[in-house]
Design an enzyme around this catalytic site. Structure first.
Site, PDB file in Angstrom:
ATOM      1  CG  HIS A 132      34.508  36.437  44.321  1.00 27.29           C
ATOM      2  ND1 HIS A 132      34.119  36.027  43.071  1.00 27.29           N
ATOM      3  CD2 HIS A 132      34.228  37.763  44.377  1.00 27.29           C
ATOM      4  CE1 HIS A 132      33.629  37.053  42.403  1.00 27.29           C
ATOM      5  NE2 HIS A 132      33.681  38.122  43.171  1.00 27.29           N
ATOM      6  CG  ASP A 209      40.563  34.727  44.532  1.00 31.77           C
ATOM      7  OD1 ASP A 209      41.150  35.760  44.143  1.00 31.77           O
ATOM      8  OD2 ASP A 209      39.329  34.623  44.575  1.00 31.77           O
ATOM      9  CD  GLN A 212      39.158  42.235  46.776  1.00 33.85           C
ATOM     10  OE1 GLN A 212      39.696  43.298  47.094  1.00 33.85           O
ATOM     11  NE2 GLN A 212      38.151  42.189  45.930  1.00 33.85           N
ATOM     12  CE  LYS A 235      38.453  42.161  41.963  1.00 34.30           C
ATOM     13  NZ  LYS A 235      37.163  42.738  42.317  1.00 34.30           N
ATOM     14  CB  CYS A 373      30.517  37.786  43.961  1.00 33.84           C
ATOM     15  SG  CYS A 373      29.818  38.717  42.612  1.00 33.84           S
TER      16      CYS A 373
HETATM   17  N1  PMP Z   1      38.042  36.681  43.837  1.00 36.44           N
HETATM   18  C1  PMP Z   1      37.898  37.694  44.684  1.00 36.44           C
HETATM   19  C2  PMP Z   1      38.329  37.519  46.106  1.00 36.44           C
HETATM   20  C3  PMP Z   1      37.349  38.893  44.240  1.00 36.44           C
HETATM   21  O1  PMP Z   1      37.194  39.907  45.082  1.00 36.44           O
HETATM   22  C4  PMP Z   1      36.949  39.017  42.894  1.00 36.44           C
HETATM   23  C5  PMP Z   1      36.320  40.295  42.372  1.00 36.44           C
HETATM   24  N2  PMP Z   1      35.372  40.851  43.186  1.00 36.44           N
HETATM   25  C6  PMP Z   1      37.143  37.933  42.042  1.00 36.44           C
HETATM   26  C7  PMP Z   1      37.692  36.784  42.542  1.00 36.44           C
HETATM   27  C8  PMP Z   1      36.781  37.999  40.601  1.00 36.44           C
HETATM   28  O2  PMP Z   1      37.568  38.941  39.958  1.00 36.44           O
HETATM   29  P1  PMP Z   1      37.254  39.367  38.437  1.00 36.44           P
HETATM   30  O3  PMP Z   1      35.815  39.765  38.421  1.00 36.44           O
HETATM   31  O4  PMP Z   1      38.184  40.512  38.217  1.00 36.44           O
HETATM   32  O5  PMP Z   1      37.559  38.193  37.590  1.00 36.44           O
END
Ligand code: PMP
Length: 415
Positions: A132, A209, A212, A235, A373
């Site tokens: 991401h 990270d 997910q 999430k 993203c």
């Molecule tokens: N890493 C991953 C794999 C994600 O899916 C996301 C959110 N889509 C993020 C980081 C960022 O998370 P946040 O916007 O809650 O900081």
């Protein structure tokens, strides 16, 4: 894959009772039943989380750690109680290893900024091609600041990490490996234990990270052995604006703070500053107290169902959705890893993902469309974006059937 009648897909959970806990799922959108399938972007909250947050604001709000009055004590107890719930949820060995942040993004930025104070032009940062943007850009910024090199482990056409190539990139110059536990764009579950094991042979710390991963299966940071684990409250049925950085005690102790302010110090003079103990050294300023309390309530809720049962049910639903999607002419799944969660990214010949998303919305089906993203993933698969249906434990087979019916309408419309 065998066909499974929707009635059999419950994983032993009472899905209707679970759905009844989520007020937002009871509404109609464009006159249709809501099928909320955008959980990888953000999940929904059960009544107990909403109630915990409003109870806090109605009865207990005050600033934490500072006041001698009753409200401040109550707020502090609730805030620190939430930290203990998070500790237990990921099996960290001490609550001092749990740093509350604004979310996964801030957690990763914290590590990049703090670790970055000791990184130079000869150093390397290793990530993967499926990250991401939150696990790319902080490292790119760090490399720009320090002259270090960002190295990117490749993926294959199924959307899997090419493990042997990633391991071959580890070397004494690697200062950290930062890897998605689960990819948001592809659903791939990465072989993180193997990466951690290989990195540790060279004394390289690993950040996972877990944005997910944490909402979908039990996470045990001690078993994983990673130095850092980042995830977001929103999430996993908690509030937005709250997240967690787990950091192993000895590692956090060695890292310098990344933001200065109240709470992160023990004493300040114009000559000298003594930093606070963990985790407060990394929590400058008034924290998101209600967010932490809401996250604690979300963890209570998830625990009341059980993460193992959630994982088992979501796997059934993932397979059912995969099977039904494969029935649609011209639909191509992006991300066919052998090990994946309930995230189905796809494209349909001749239909732009945004058009698809709009038609589906009019049928009450909420999915995400675009690059998620994860632009490097889109580039790798030579698509501008995908449509993505992502599942949570409160989804039902009926949600999947509604998605498939709506896709049928869309394909006819654009035929
Ligand atoms: N890493 C991953 C794999 C994600 O899916 C996301 C959110 N889509 C993020 C980081 C960022 O998370 P946040 O916007 O809650 O900081």
């Amino acid at each position: 894959m065998s066909s499974m009648a929707p009635d059999n897909i419950t994983g032993g959970l009472d899905i209707e009772a679970i759905r009844a806990d989520f007020p937002i799922l009871q509404q109609k959108v464009h006159g249709c039943r809501l099928a909320y399938l955008d959980n990888a972007a953000s999940s929904q909250r059960p009544h107990s989380v909403i109630e915990a947050v409003s109870h806090y604001y109605e009865h207990d709000h005050a600033n934490v750690h500072r006041g001698v009055h009753s409200l401040s004590h109550r707020a502090t107890d609730a805030y620190e109680g939430a930290r203990e719930k998070v500790r237990k949820f990921i099996n960290a060995s001490a609550a001092s290893e749990i740093v509350f942040t604004g979310g996964t993004t801030e957690s990763i930025n914290l590590v990049a900024a703090s670790l970055g104070q000791d990184i130079g032009p000869d150093d390397e940062i290793l990530i993967s091609h499926m990250e991401h943007h939150s696990n790319i850009v902080p490292w790119k910024l760090l490399c720009e600041r320090t002259g270090a090199t960002l190295r990117v482990a490749p993926i294959n056409k199924r959307g899997e990490l090419i493990l042997e190539e990633m391991l071959a990139m580890l070397n004494p110059r690697t200062r950290i490996v930062a890897l998605a536990h689960v990819s948001n764009a592809l659903g791939t579950v990465n072989p993180v234990s193997k990466v951690i094991e290989a990195a540790h042979e060279l004394d390289i710390p690993v950040l996972l990270d877990g944005a997910q991963a944490a909402p979908h299966a039990a996470v045990d940071v001690q078993k994983l052995g990673c130095e850092f684990y980042a995830f977001s409250g929103h999430k996993m049925c908690g509030p937005t604006g709250i997240g967690v950085l787990y950091g192993r005690q000895d590692v956090l102790e060695r890292l310098p703070p990344w933001q200065g302010g109240g709470e992160m110090i023990l004493s300040v003079s114009f000559e000298d500053t003594v930093y606070n103990k963990l985790p407060y050294k990394f929590e400058a300023g008034t924290p998101h107290i209600a967010g932490a309390i809401g996250l604690g309530a979300a963890i209570d809720y998830l625990d009341s169902i059980g993460m193992d049962r959630i994982a088992a049910y979501e796997a059934q639903l993932r397979d059912y959705a995969g099977q039904r999607l494969s029935e649609i002419d011209g639909l191509r799944i992006i991300g066919e890893a052998e090990s994946k969660v309930g995230v189905h990214s796809f494209v349909i010949d001749g239909i732009h993902p945004h058009d698809l998303g709009t038609v589906l919305d009019h049928k009450g089906v909420a999915i995400r469309t675009g690059h998620h993203c994860a632009m490097p993933v889109m580039d790798f698969f030579c698509v501008a974006g995908t449509a993505r249906a992502s599942l949570a434990f409160y989804n039902s087979a009926e949600d999947i059937d509604q998605l498939i019916d709506a896709l049928g309408v869309a394909t006819e419309m654009f035929a």
